[in-house]
Design a protein around this motif. Structure first.
Motif, PDB file in Angstrom:
ATOM      1  N   ILE A 278       0.908  -1.197   0.244  1.00  0.00           N
ATOM      2  CA  ILE A 278       0.099   0.029  -0.021  1.00  0.00           C
ATOM      3  C   ILE A 278       0.851   1.189  -0.032  1.00  0.00           C
ATOM      4  O   ILE A 278       0.550   2.152  -0.844  1.00  0.00           O
ATOM      5  N   ALA A 279       2.005   1.349   0.852  1.00  0.00           N
ATOM      6  CA  ALA A 279       2.598   2.395   1.074  1.00  0.00           C
ATOM      7  C   ALA A 279       3.444   2.710  -0.431  1.00  0.00           C
ATOM      8  O   ALA A 279       3.475   3.960  -0.690  1.00  0.00           O
ATOM      9  N   ILE A 280       4.118   1.799  -0.949  1.00  0.00           N
ATOM     10  CA  ILE A 280       4.906   1.976  -2.201  1.00  0.00           C
ATOM     11  C   ILE A 280       3.898   2.517  -3.308  1.00  0.00           C
ATOM     12  O   ILE A 280       4.253   3.361  -4.089  1.00  0.00           O
ATOM     13  N   VAL A 281       2.872   1.577  -3.467  1.00  0.00           N
ATOM     14  CA  VAL A 281       2.072   2.165  -4.794  1.00  0.00           C
ATOM     15  C   VAL A 281       1.209   3.621  -4.438  1.00  0.00           C
ATOM     16  O   VAL A 281       1.258   4.456  -5.153  1.00  0.00           O
ATOM     17  N   PHE A 282       1.055   4.068  -3.259  1.00  0.00           N
ATOM     18  CA  PHE A 282       0.632   5.336  -2.781  1.00  0.00           C
ATOM     19  C   PHE A 282       1.608   6.164  -2.968  1.00  0.00           C
ATOM     20  O   PHE A 282       1.209   7.513  -3.340  1.00  0.00           O
ATOM     21  N   CYS A 283       2.773   5.910  -2.817  1.00  0.00           N
ATOM     22  CA  CYS A 283       3.841   7.149  -3.029  1.00  0.00           C
ATOM     23  C   CYS A 283       4.263   7.634  -4.596  1.00  0.00           C
ATOM     24  O   CYS A 283       4.718   8.453  -4.867  1.00  0.00           O
ATOM     25  N   VAL A 284       4.098   6.386  -5.341  1.00  0.00           N
ATOM     26  CA  VAL A 284       4.564   6.489  -6.586  1.00  0.00           C
ATOM     27  C   VAL A 284       3.760   7.915  -7.153  1.00  0.00           C
ATOM     28  O   VAL A 284       4.509   8.830  -7.726  1.00  0.00           O
ATOM     29  N   PRO A 285       2.305   8.042  -7.234  1.00  0.00           N
ATOM     30  CA  PRO A 285       1.939   9.254  -7.948  1.00  0.00           C
ATOM     31  C   PRO A 285       2.201  10.831  -7.154  1.00  0.00           C
ATOM     32  O   PRO A 285       2.419  11.692  -7.958  1.00  0.00           O
ATOM     33  N   ILE A 286       2.397  10.513  -5.723  1.00  0.00           N
ATOM     34  CA  ILE A 286       2.984  11.759  -5.126  1.00  0.00           C
ATOM     35  C   ILE A 286       4.196  12.304  -5.521  1.00  0.00           C
ATOM     36  O   ILE A 286       4.405  13.280  -5.865  1.00  0.00           O
ATOM     37  N   VAL A 287       5.097  11.304  -5.665  1.00  0.00           N
ATOM     38  CA  VAL A 287       6.613  11.561  -6.012  1.00  0.00           C
ATOM     39  C   VAL A 287       6.471  12.113  -7.638  1.00  0.00           C
ATOM     40  O   VAL A 287       7.250  13.029  -7.851  1.00  0.00           O
ATOM     41  N   LEU A 288       5.906  11.306  -8.507  1.00  0.00           N
ATOM     42  CA  LEU A 288       6.118  11.694  -9.903  1.00  0.00           C
ATOM     43  C   LEU A 288       5.238  13.028 -10.110  1.00  0.00           C
ATOM     44  O   LEU A 288       5.613  13.680 -10.985  1.00  0.00           O
ATOM     45  N   ARG A 289       4.153  13.250  -9.444  1.00  0.00           N
ATOM     46  CA  ARG A 289       3.592  14.523  -9.805  1.00  0.00           C
ATOM     47  C   ARG A 289       4.367  15.654  -9.115  1.00  0.00           C
ATOM     48  O   ARG A 289       4.446  16.699  -9.765  1.00  0.00           O
ATOM     49  N   SER A 290       5.122  15.527  -8.362  1.00  0.00           N
ATOM     50  CA  SER A 290       5.898  16.567  -7.776  1.00  0.00           C
ATOM     51  C   SER A 290       7.079  16.755  -8.503  1.00  0.00           C
ATOM     52  O   SER A 290       7.428  17.955  -8.740  1.00  0.00           O
ATOM     53  N   ILE A 291       7.621  15.664  -8.918  1.00  0.00           N
ATOM     54  CA  ILE A 291       8.730  16.039  -9.844  1.00  0.00           C
ATOM     55  C   ILE A 291       8.397  16.641 -11.270  1.00  0.00           C
ATOM     56  O   ILE A 291       9.038  17.324 -11.681  1.00  0.00           O
ATOM     57  N   ARG A 292       7.287  16.250 -11.770  1.00  0.00           N
ATOM     58  CA  ARG A 292       6.925  16.759 -12.751  1.00  0.00           C
ATOM     59  C   ARG A 292       6.317  18.263 -13.077  1.00  0.00           C
ATOM     60  O   ARG A 292       6.631  19.009 -13.961  1.00  0.00           O
ATOM     61  N   SER A 293       5.641  18.555 -11.993  1.00  0.00           N
ATOM     62  CA  SER A 293       5.173  20.085 -11.520  1.00  0.00           C
ATOM     63  C   SER A 293       6.336  20.816 -10.953  1.00  0.00           C
ATOM     64  O   SER A 293       6.035  22.217 -10.894  1.00  0.00           O
ATOM     65  N   GLY A 294       6.975  20.342 -10.200  1.00  0.00           N
ATOM     66  CA  GLY A 294       7.820  21.119  -9.321  1.00  0.00           C
ATOM     67  C   GLY A 294       7.347  21.604  -8.267  1.00  0.00           C
ATOM     68  O   GLY A 294       7.674  22.545  -7.582  1.00  0.00           O
ATOM     69  N   GLU A 295       6.134  21.446  -7.735  1.00  0.00           N
ATOM     70  CA  GLU A 295       5.094  21.695  -6.709  1.00  0.00           C
ATOM     71  C   GLU A 295       5.540  20.723  -5.716  1.00  0.00           C
ATOM     72  O   GLU A 295       4.772  19.653  -5.772  1.00  0.00           O
ATOM     73  N   GLY A 296       6.042  20.932  -4.728  1.00  0.00           N
ATOM     74  CA  GLY A 296       5.936  19.991  -3.528  1.00  0.00           C
ATOM     75  C   GLY A 296       4.886  19.536  -2.703  1.00  0.00           C
ATOM     76  O   GLY A 296       4.623  18.516  -2.356  1.00  0.00           O
ATOM     77  N   GLY A 297       3.891  20.583  -2.653  1.00  0.00           N
ATOM     78  CA  GLY A 297       2.504  20.322  -2.152  1.00  0.00           C
ATOM     79  C   GLY A 297       2.861  19.973  -0.670  1.00  0.00           C
ATOM     80  O   GLY A 297       3.466  20.806   0.006  1.00  0.00           O
TER      81      GLY A 297
END
Length: 495
Positions: A278-297
């Motif tokens: 659960i933790a690994i799958v949940f982390c993937v979109p969070i990290v990819l989204r922040s890398i792509r947008s440059g917005e840490g959220g």
């Protein structure tokens, strides 16, 4: 009575039950091992702070002066403590339990920062305190506990999570990052990777304090330079380290060790597989989204997710299943945040009570190892293993030379002048083990004692010729479980 007023009392009661179970399982029902000798032993001799020596090896290749069996931060920390407080096995276990409790509290605080709910904070802390991998790390007094604490401190500092005072945030980031290269191979390789992911993921985030990230980078560089100097200035320590690493190293195993660790620690409930998945799958979109947008959220989730994903990737290189414990707080916190969002956003609170009950059942199943180990303790006659081993050593004849297995190292501390190890424990090449045995066995005189444990990690090699010895005693206490463990000692007297 307000239900919220019951929370502190319930948490305190849970902590007392946890501490009691931990003490029984670790102090009374665990044998000292090659790992405890390797990581806690170098500091057990006391003396000046930050002095390490390999106990019971004598002057073999300067083992009494330098130490290089692993990364030095954890033993150096222990040596600073035991220079003030005299080492006793009970004190060592108490120190490990205190650090473990601190890690559970820190994990709960991070979870509260992300969810703003006490319940999910308690769940995250409880997962860390009942996890089997952490239990194994603590009972063997391995460095993964301090590595995990250091990594979570970096998480606090870089994300700005409370309760860190913002005035000291940069200093804490510097010193926490400084120890990353010194405490563990996983944190060594993760240091620059965390910085890169954080920089990519927050390049457009105005709330991120770049000076904090810069100080952390300088701290890591300083720590790496200190690690290099530790070995450059101590060539014999480097020989020890490289010999150990040459045996312990493994090639890329495509996740086999990671999967084995999940099976090894979480059979038969397999709750850890769900936790990590659960933790690994949940982390993937969070990290990819922040890398792509440059917005840490949410910086807590961004940094925690980056740590977890990077750590899992690096774990594939290492062939030691205990390394999984370094990332346990990240896995627990990220899984708890996912469950919180599932309850609040998807279920909409309609099934709140039922979902809470399922979560509590999950934590209870995750802690099943405590019930099974305590049952084994009762089935084995409620032994106090360290007392048994101390009695064995105290009953030995007072001779000039006694060679012991690693299981007796704590009990033999008062006899460091006459006791040596019967071979090199932990990881060591055959050539180095033979070199050591060639120094200790020729010194034996008629009547001297060699004690061999059938369950010790390394058996003595060529130098222990049983034709020249007579078996005079056997001490055995084997305990129930999937694997044979305990001790099975044969006492040999030289003819």
């Amino acid at each position: 009575m307000n239900p919220k007023s019951k929370v502190p009392a319930l948490v305190l009661l849970g902590f007392v039950v946890w501490f009691t179970a931990a003490w029984i399982n670790i102090f009374w029902f665990t044998c000292p091992s090659a790992d405890t000798w390797c990581y806690m032993g170098p500091a057990a001799g006391g003396g000046t702070p930050f002095h390490l020596s390999a106990l019971f090896l004598g002057e073999f290749l300067r083992s009494n002066e330098v130490w290089g069996l692993h990364f030095p931060a954890a033993p150096l920390f222990y040596s600073a403590v035991f220079a003030v407080v005299k080492f006793q096995p009970a004190v060592g276990i108490a120190l490990m339990l205190a650090l473990w409790a601190l890690l559970g509290f820190a994990s709960g605080r991070i979870a509260f920062q992300a969810t703003r709910q006490v319940f999910w904070s308690v769940v995250a802390g409880a997962i860390v305190l009942v996890d089997h991998s952490m239990l194994s790390v603590v009972q063997f007094e391995r460095p993964e506990l301090l590595a995990s604490l250091d990594l979570i401190l970096v998480w606090f500092a870089l994300s700005g999570a409370a309760p860190l005072n913002r005035r000291f945030r940069g200093a804490i980031a510097f010193f926490a990052a400084f120890f990353l290269p010194l405490v563990h191979p996983v944190t060594l390789v993760m240091g620059p990777a965390i910085g890169l992911i954080l920089w990519l993921g927050t390049r457009n985030e105005k709330q991120v304090r770049r000076p904090t990230l810069t100080l952390a980078a300088f701290g890591y560089i300083a720590g790496f330079a200190t690690l290099v100097l530790w070995f450059v200035l101590q060539p014999d320590a480097w020989k020890q380290f490289s010999d150990h690493a040459s045996v312990a190293s493994g090639t890329y195993n495509y996740g086999r060790t990671f999967v084995y660790a999940l099976w090894h620690f979480y059979t038969p409930t397999f709750t850890g597989c769900f936790l990590w998945g659960i933790a690994i799958v949940f982390c993937v979109p969070i990290v990819l989204r922040s890398i792509r947008s440059g917005e840490g959220g949410n910086m807590v989730l961004c940094i925690g997710g980056a740590m977890l994903l990077l750590g899992v990737i690096f774990l594939q290189k290492f062939s030691n299943e205990y390394y999984i414990a370094v990332l346990l707080p990240e896995a627990a916190c990220m899984a708890v945040v996912f469950l919180h969002r599932l309850d609040a956003d998807i279920l909409g609170g309609k099934r709140h009570q039922g979902f809470i009950a399922l979560t509590i059942l999950f934590v209870a199943a995750h802690s099943l190892v405590w019930a099974t180990r305590t049952k084994k303790f009762v089935d084995a006659g409620e032994p106090r293993i360290r007392d048994e081993l101390r009695g064995i050593v105290q009953g030995l004849p007072h001779l000039h030379h006694v060679l012991i297995p690693e299981v007796l190292w704590e009990a033999a501390l008062p006899l460091t002048g006459s006791c040596r190890l019967n071979t090199l424990p932990q990881m060591a090449t055959a050539a180095r083990r033979l070199s050591y045995e060639n120094t200790v066995y020729p010194q034996l005189e008629s009547g001297d004692i060699v004690i061999v444990d059938r369950l010790q990690l390394n058996q003595p090699m060529e130098q222990f010729d049983r034709v020249s010895f007579t078996a005079i005693a056997n001490f055995k206490h084997l305990f129930p479980g999937r694997i044979v463990w305990g001790y099975d000692l044969t006492v040999w007297r030289k003819n």
